[in-house]
Design a protein around this motif. Structure first.
Motif, PDB file in Angstrom:
ATOM      1  N   CYS A 130       0.870  -1.143   0.067  1.00 39.29           N
ATOM      2  CA  CYS A 130      -0.064  -0.038  -0.003  1.00 39.29           C
ATOM      3  C   CYS A 130       1.019   1.297  -0.098  1.00 39.29           C
ATOM      4  O   CYS A 130       1.241   1.809  -1.022  1.00 39.29           O
ATOM      5  CB  CYS A 130      -0.988  -0.095   1.221  1.00 39.29           C
ATOM      6  SG  CYS A 130      -2.257   1.230   0.953  1.00 39.29           S
TER       7      CYS A 130
ATOM      8  N   ASP B  82      -3.079   0.169   9.316  1.00 39.90           N
ATOM      9  CA  ASP B  82      -4.442   0.449   8.791  1.00 39.90           C
ATOM     10  C   ASP B  82      -5.557  -0.569   9.377  1.00 39.90           C
ATOM     11  O   ASP B  82      -6.026  -1.674   8.900  1.00 39.90           O
ATOM     12  CB  ASP B  82      -4.343   0.291   7.298  1.00 39.90           C
ATOM     13  CG  ASP B  82      -5.569   0.656   6.641  1.00 39.90           C
ATOM     14  OD1 ASP B  82      -6.600   1.117   7.525  1.00 39.90           O
ATOM     15  OD2 ASP B  82      -5.787   0.701   5.576  1.00 39.90           O
TER      16      ASP B  82
ATOM     17  N   GLU C 124       0.994   0.419   6.900  1.00 39.28           N
ATOM     18  CA  GLU C 124       0.412   1.361   5.806  1.00 39.28           C
ATOM     19  C   GLU C 124       1.659   1.930   5.556  1.00 39.28           C
ATOM     20  O   GLU C 124       2.139   1.925   4.332  1.00 39.28           O
ATOM     21  CB  GLU C 124      -0.626   2.143   6.556  1.00 39.28           C
ATOM     22  CG  GLU C 124      -1.360   3.090   5.499  1.00 39.28           C
ATOM     23  CD  GLU C 124      -1.772   2.517   4.322  1.00 39.28           C
ATOM     24  OE1 GLU C 124      -1.728   3.107   3.248  1.00 39.28           O
ATOM     25  OE2 GLU C 124      -2.854   1.539   4.766  1.00 39.28           O
TER      26      GLU C 124
ATOM     27  N   GLU D 299      -0.118  -4.290   3.229  1.00 39.82           N
ATOM     28  CA  GLU D 299      -1.423  -3.642   3.818  1.00 39.82           C
ATOM     29  C   GLU D 299      -2.207  -5.095   4.264  1.00 39.82           C
ATOM     30  O   GLU D 299      -3.399  -5.317   3.563  1.00 39.82           O
ATOM     31  CB  GLU D 299      -2.162  -2.664   3.447  1.00 39.82           C
ATOM     32  CG  GLU D 299      -3.287  -2.401   4.176  1.00 39.82           C
ATOM     33  CD  GLU D 299      -4.424  -1.601   3.217  1.00 39.82           C
ATOM     34  OE1 GLU D 299      -5.215  -1.000   4.026  1.00 39.82           O
ATOM     35  OE2 GLU D 299      -4.160  -1.472   1.957  1.00 39.82           O
TER      36      GLU D 299
ATOM     37  N   LYS E 152      -0.575  -4.869   9.911  1.00 36.52           N
ATOM     38  CA  LYS E 152      -1.395  -4.482   8.590  1.00 36.52           C
ATOM     39  C   LYS E 152      -0.753  -3.105   8.538  1.00 36.52           C
ATOM     40  O   LYS E 152      -1.101  -1.991   9.010  1.00 36.52           O
ATOM     41  CB  LYS E 152      -2.798  -4.259   9.086  1.00 36.52           C
ATOM     42  CG  LYS E 152      -3.502  -4.122   7.667  1.00 36.52           C
ATOM     43  CD  LYS E 152      -5.001  -4.118   7.946  1.00 36.52           C
ATOM     44  CE  LYS E 152      -5.870  -4.288   6.536  1.00 36.52           C
ATOM     45  NZ  LYS E 152      -7.241  -4.376   6.699  1.00 36.52           N
TER      46      LYS E 152
END
Length: 386
Positions: free
Chosen positions: A131, A191, A175, A146, A173
């Motif tokens: 991402c 995220d 970002e 992500e 996760k």
């Protein structure tokens, strides 16, 4: 409330370019940014690329997903996302992630000093849903996965060295990432709707293979003081990293992250906010919140990626909204800088300035098709404030 004032200055060297070309300092008193006249004036009609720009600015298409980049043999990736620019002699390189799972990775476009495309190539492959990310002072690209228990990969924007997985930076996760050469830390957003803000302290600055992962600890309010707590198990299994430290502050969908002069700016898309972390005073506050805009007519919604310019302006891209990149000035005024028309099924990603600050790169992740195979990467050139 602690707010910001800025010391404007020139860009010095490639390491300054890596941080978004800003020289900022905090301290003043004001509410979060409010709508007002932007420094570049009103948007004009859509150009041939469907982009509305202020007078004096022009756009061009750099690359399209599934097509060769310029006259090169490299096919541009699907779903272009986070990006950054790197100096390359008299020219520069723009790196862009691919938010595809599986597949992912990142590609790069090389430019001459005149802005002509001279090359394109991959710098990372075989990863998942890359991402956002961030650049480092030693001119590498941190590409973030992500996905649950995703990794950070360190890639070479010049396409010489193979990319390396940086497991010590934690599995969550991921970002975005932003490097702080003063405290020798890399800040990381998460995220998740109950995500956290992290910092990674390398054992040796410039080497991300070993180090300590920490999470920001603070109260539940929108301003106050903060501390850091060490994450016992950065691998995040069986307990997610965000749930390992008591008192870790929750943020609703961490997105973009940008560092400049003792300040970290990061966005949360779940509540359309831009946060300001004042590192010298260990305090945090809101720099923008669409729900606090007077009259309810917020120009910036779908708050996502963020970068900065030499003037001290922040440029914030929308995921949805009305497909704008908005500028937030040092005087806490927020206004549209550009708008992409006819692409309501997409989002704007990867804003980054060329090293001299005269060109802004970004992508429409799904373009006019609304599909990851329809991504378009753009360049805007014009009289950006110095």
């Amino acid at each position: 409330m602690e707010r910001r004032s800025f010391l404007r200055g020139a860009v010095v060297g490639t390491s300054a370019a890596a941080f978004g070309f800003t020289l900022w300092q905090g301290a003043a008193s004001a509410a979060p940014a409010q709508p007002g006249p932007g420094p570049y004036g009103a948007l004009g009609p859509a150009d041939s690329n469907g982009i509305l720009l202020p007078s004096g600015f022009t756009s061009r298409v750099i690359a399209r997903s599934g097509q060769k980049v310029g006259s090169t043999s490299h096919t541009w990736h699907k779903a272009p996302d986070g990006g950054a620019c790197f100096a390359d002699g008299p020219g520069w390189i723009y790196v862009s992630n691919s938010e595809i799972n599986p597949g992912g990775g990142a590609g790069a476009v090389r430019f001459s000093s005149s802005g002509a495309i001279t090359g394109a190539y991959g710098v990372l492959s075989g990863t998942r849903q890359n991402c956002a990310g961030g650049s480092t002072p030693w001119n590498t690209w941190l590409s973030c996965e992500e996905v649950s228990r995703g990794y950070v990969y360190e890639a070479d924007p010049y396409g010489v060295q193979s990319a390396v997985r940086r497991s010590a930076m934690g599995r969550f996760k991921h970002e975005a990432a932003a490097a702080d050469p003063v405290r020798r830390a890399v800040y990381l957003t998460e995220d998740e709707s109950d995500g956290c803000l992290y910092r990674f302290l390398p054992a040796t600055w410039g080497d991300l293979s070993l180090g300590t992962l920490q999470v920001l600890k603070a109260g539940s309010g929108t301003s106050g003081s903060f501390t850091w707590g060490t994450v016992p198990d950065p691998d995040g299994s069986p307990t997610h990293t965000r749930n390992q430290v008591s008192g870790a502050k929750r943020f609703n969908g961490g997105e973009g992250c940008h560092y400049a002069n003792d300040t970290v700016w990061f966005t949360t898309k779940g509540d359309n906010r831009l946060w300001q972390l004042n590192l010298a005073s260990n305090t945090y506050e809101l720099a923008y919140d669409d729900s606090l805009v007077a009259g309810g007519s917020a120009p910036l919604t779908g708050v996502d990626n963020v970068t900065g310019s030499a003037s001290g302006d922040l440029f914030v891209a929308e995921d949805g909204g009305n497909m704008e990149i908005c500028v937030i000035t040092p005087d806490d005024v927020v206004a549209p800088f550009l708008r992409i028309s006819g692409q309501s099924g997409s989002e704007i990603t990867g804003p980054a300035f060329s090293p001299d600050g005269s060109r802004l790169y970004f992508s429409s992740q799904r373009g006019t098709s609304g599909s990851s195979s329809g991504g378009i990467t753009y360049e805007v050139t014009g009289p950006f404030r110095a």
